[in-house]
Design a protein around this motif. Structure first.
Motif, PDB file in Angstrom:
ATOM      1  N   PHE A 195       4.807 -14.731  -9.089  1.00  0.00           N
ATOM      2  CA  PHE A 195       5.668 -13.715  -8.457  1.00  0.00           C
ATOM      3  C   PHE A 195       7.128 -14.161  -8.381  1.00  0.00           C
ATOM      4  O   PHE A 195       8.034 -13.359  -8.541  1.00  0.00           O
ATOM      5  CB  PHE A 195       5.155 -13.353  -7.051  1.00  0.00           C
ATOM      6  N   PHE A 222       7.091  -5.909  -0.826  1.00  0.00           N
ATOM      7  CA  PHE A 222       5.746  -6.412  -0.519  1.00  0.00           C
ATOM      8  C   PHE A 222       5.843  -7.617   0.400  1.00  0.00           C
ATOM      9  O   PHE A 222       6.814  -8.363   0.355  1.00  0.00           O
ATOM     10  CB  PHE A 222       5.011  -6.865  -1.802  1.00  0.00           C
ATOM     11  N   HIS A 233       2.205  -4.292   3.526  1.00  0.00           N
ATOM     12  CA  HIS A 233       1.731  -5.543   4.119  1.00  0.00           C
ATOM     13  C   HIS A 233       0.196  -5.476   4.175  1.00  0.00           C
ATOM     14  O   HIS A 233      -0.387  -5.300   5.241  1.00  0.00           O
ATOM     15  CB  HIS A 233       2.346  -5.739   5.515  1.00  0.00           C
ATOM     16  N   ILE A 264      11.801  -9.119  -1.505  1.00  0.00           N
ATOM     17  CA  ILE A 264      10.348  -9.243  -1.402  1.00  0.00           C
ATOM     18  C   ILE A 264      10.069 -10.454  -0.517  1.00  0.00           C
ATOM     19  O   ILE A 264      10.930 -11.329  -0.383  1.00  0.00           O
ATOM     20  CB  ILE A 264       9.727  -9.404  -2.815  1.00  0.00           C
ATOM     21  N   PRO A 282       2.437 -10.746  -1.853  1.00  0.00           N
ATOM     22  CA  PRO A 282       1.589  -9.990  -2.779  1.00  0.00           C
ATOM     23  C   PRO A 282       0.476 -10.803  -3.436  1.00  0.00           C
ATOM     24  O   PRO A 282      -0.493 -10.233  -3.919  1.00  0.00           O
ATOM     25  CB  PRO A 282       2.596  -9.488  -3.831  1.00  0.00           C
ATOM     26  N   TYR A 323       2.879   4.433  -5.218  1.00  0.00           N
ATOM     27  CA  TYR A 323       3.631   3.497  -4.362  1.00  0.00           C
ATOM     28  C   TYR A 323       5.137   3.693  -4.559  1.00  0.00           C
ATOM     29  O   TYR A 323       5.909   3.704  -3.582  1.00  0.00           O
ATOM     30  CB  TYR A 323       3.229   2.047  -4.679  1.00  0.00           C
ATOM     31  N   TRP A 370      -4.617  -1.338  -6.956  1.00  0.00           N
ATOM     32  CA  TRP A 370      -3.584  -1.852  -7.872  1.00  0.00           C
ATOM     33  C   TRP A 370      -4.080  -2.019  -9.305  1.00  0.00           C
ATOM     34  O   TRP A 370      -3.299  -2.337 -10.196  1.00  0.00           O
ATOM     35  CB  TRP A 370      -3.000  -3.173  -7.360  1.00  0.00           C
ATOM     36  N   HIS A 400       6.622  -3.281  -7.522  1.00  0.00           N
ATOM     37  CA  HIS A 400       7.824  -3.860  -6.912  1.00  0.00           C
ATOM     38  C   HIS A 400       9.069  -3.439  -7.706  1.00  0.00           C
ATOM     39  O   HIS A 400      10.057  -2.957  -7.135  1.00  0.00           O
ATOM     40  CB  HIS A 400       7.695  -5.392  -6.875  1.00  0.00           C
ATOM     41  N   THR A 422       9.249  -3.920   5.696  1.00  0.00           N
ATOM     42  CA  THR A 422       8.366  -4.159   4.552  1.00  0.00           C
ATOM     43  C   THR A 422       7.632  -2.863   4.224  1.00  0.00           C
ATOM     44  O   THR A 422       7.219  -2.137   5.134  1.00  0.00           O
ATOM     45  CB  THR A 422       7.314  -5.237   4.916  1.00  0.00           C
ATOM     46  N   THR A 426       1.226  -5.110  -9.315  1.00  0.00           N
ATOM     47  CA  THR A 426       2.027  -5.258  -8.094  1.00  0.00           C
ATOM     48  C   THR A 426       3.477  -5.563  -8.463  1.00  0.00           C
ATOM     49  O   THR A 426       4.407  -5.021  -7.854  1.00  0.00           O
ATOM     50  CB  THR A 426       1.459  -6.378  -7.197  1.00  0.00           C
TER      51      THR A 426
END
Ligand code: BGP
Length: 458
Positions: free
Chosen positions: A246, A160, A117, A215, A163, A139, A130, A197, A114, A193
């Motif tokens: 998400f 992530f 985290h 993810i 998230p 990132y 963020w 990603h 990951t 986020t």
């Protein structure tokens, strides 16, 4: 009855850098917050030592081997690898992660890695975390560096872990730094986020690496109190906010239209750029990790919303305590094993049955020393918890769900955010004073299950 699992099923556990490694050069939001408000952490214990994986990684990997793991997820610490988030790569961190990855592979334990985290480098938080698109780019650079450094030996990447949790904790419910309560800012953090990603996925695809990228989401099935339309609507909105915010972008490449419409009608949408839509569409994943701990039960609100109160998800539902529910009293979470099956069926029926696995499931229990028998914690309750969840998982697989493995949280009792060492989750007991590790009964049970690729249960 014997429950047998498909060939090559992933048996293992998950952990994270900040919760296991111990202190590093680069400061994270957790170090910063702990230095200022130690009272927010159980017994005033912070993230300096955790379970000393940085020192003991080699013997810990031996223990994973003893537990018959064929796979193991941990995270890279952005702040260890790039202490200020954006600048020079720390060569000692590269050595450390190379050693861990190589040793795992050598022992026949597939590393799942990951990238984020919950451990935001403080230098990045100082830029707004963020909320700032520059941090999204930082990132993406960090992700690309990880792929270049380790992508030849790590074949399963996760952008992530959960998230939604930094959104809830940091911007809605005050359990992560920066302790803001502001829905619009929360929505911006969630949105950025997703962009971060998608940028990492884009970079991974562009590099033509040999593995896959996904993810890890904590999916909490939303159950309405009843089939009354008002309760059903409440559950639908909770699902939109906490799961589909998400799940839809990463599996369908777009947000649910009714979520967008809802937030728009309350003027809570983040600022979007025209090109974002293309980027999000490119963020579709190869593999979904599902963390499952508890369901969410809701009902329609009993009282009118106070328009002076901050706009919150709870404007649309009340939490519902189902009579007779089974609880884990230490964590305050309901235990509901069929939820794991409902998640898999939803993925099968509504999301094209994606490749997925259970990436975390587990039970944190306080004061486990009271269960010691002949020097070993006899955690029968954990064996029951796991086997119940596995029977529902097995049912899902037998009905065609594309679930490829089961990872527990976690292998060794570790430090747990604001709860520090209050609740223990491990297959292996950690003595905090001596750092001695002792396998619990559940660890032996899991080792046998992994070895046989099956278990027996009445
Ligand atoms: C998940 C996180 C883990 C872990 C676990 C247990 O949400 O991915 O990092 O901590 O939950 O929860 P807790 O530590 O809060 O008891």
């Amino acid at each position: 009855m014997k429950y047998a699992f498909p060939d090559n099923f992933w048996w293992g556990s998950a952990s994270s850098a900040l919760q296991t490694e111990g202190a590093r050069e680069g400061e994270t939001t957790w170090d910063y917050w702990f230095a200022r408000e130690p009272n927010r952490f159980h017994n005033g214990v912070g993230p300096q030592h955790t379970s000393t994986f940085y020192q003991n990684w080699k013997t810990d990997i031996q223990l994973l081997k003893q537990l018959n793991h064929n796979s193991f997820r941990t995270s890279i610490s952005w702040a260890r690898l790039i202490p200020d988030g954006i600048g020079e790569v720390n060569p000692e961190a590269v050595d450390f992660y190379n050693q861990v990855i190589d040793e795992l592979n050598e022992q026949g334990i597939t590393p799942f890695i990951t990238l984020f985290h919950f451990d935001m480098p403080m230098a990045m938080q100082e830029l707004g975390g963020w909320e700032n698109r520059d941090v999204v780019d930082a990132y993406a650079r960090y992700a690309q560096i990880c792929f270049e450094l380790f992508g030849d030996r790590v074949l399963h990447w996760f952008t992530f872990n959960e998230p939604i949790v930094p959104v809830e904790g940091g911007y809605l419910y005050d359990f992560h730094y920066p302790n803001v309560v502001d829905f619009r800012r929360a929505a911006t953090v969630a949105y950025h986020t997703v962009l971060a990603h998608a940028k990492a996925v884009q970079a991974y695809r562009a590099g033509h690496y040999a593995g896959e990228i996904g993810i890890v989401l904590n999916l909490t099935p939303s159950y309405p109190r009843s089939q009354n339309p008002a309760d059903v609507k409440a559950a639908h909105i909770a699902d939109l906010m906490f799961n589909r915010s998400f799940l839809d972008p990463v599996l369908r490449g777009e947000y649910p239209a009714d979520l967008v419409a809802l937030l728009k009608s309350y003027d809570q949408l983040p600022t979007c750029k025209p090109e974002d839509g293309f980027l999000i569409a490119e963020g579709k994943i190869d593999l979904l990790g599902v963390n499952y701990y508890q369901p969410r039960r809701v009902k329609c609100r009993d009282s009118a919303v106070n328009p002076q109160a901050p706009f919150m998800p709870e404007w649309f539902f009340d939490n519902y305590e189902m009579p007779g529910r089974k609880m884990n009293p230490y964590r305050g979470w309901e235990i509901y094993a069929p939820g794991i099956y409902d998640i898999l069926v939803n993925l099968r029926d509504n999301y094209g049955n994606p490749r997925c696995f259970i990436s975390e499931n587990g039970m944190g229990v306080e004061n486990e020393q009271r269960f010691i028998e002949n020097g070993q914690i006899n955690d029968q309750y954990r064996i029951e918890f796991i086997s119940e969840h596995l029977t529902w998982l097995h049912k899902g697989i037998s009905e065609g769900c594309n679930c490829l493995g089961y990872h527990m949280w976690t292998f060794i009792d570790n430090w747990s955010w604001c709860n520090a060492y209050k609740n223990r989750y491990g297959f292996i007991q950690l003595d905090l004073k001596t750092q001695q590790r002792t396998i619990k009964k559940s660890g032996e049970w899991f080792a046998a299950t992994a070895l046989n690729n099956s278990f027996e249960k009445e």
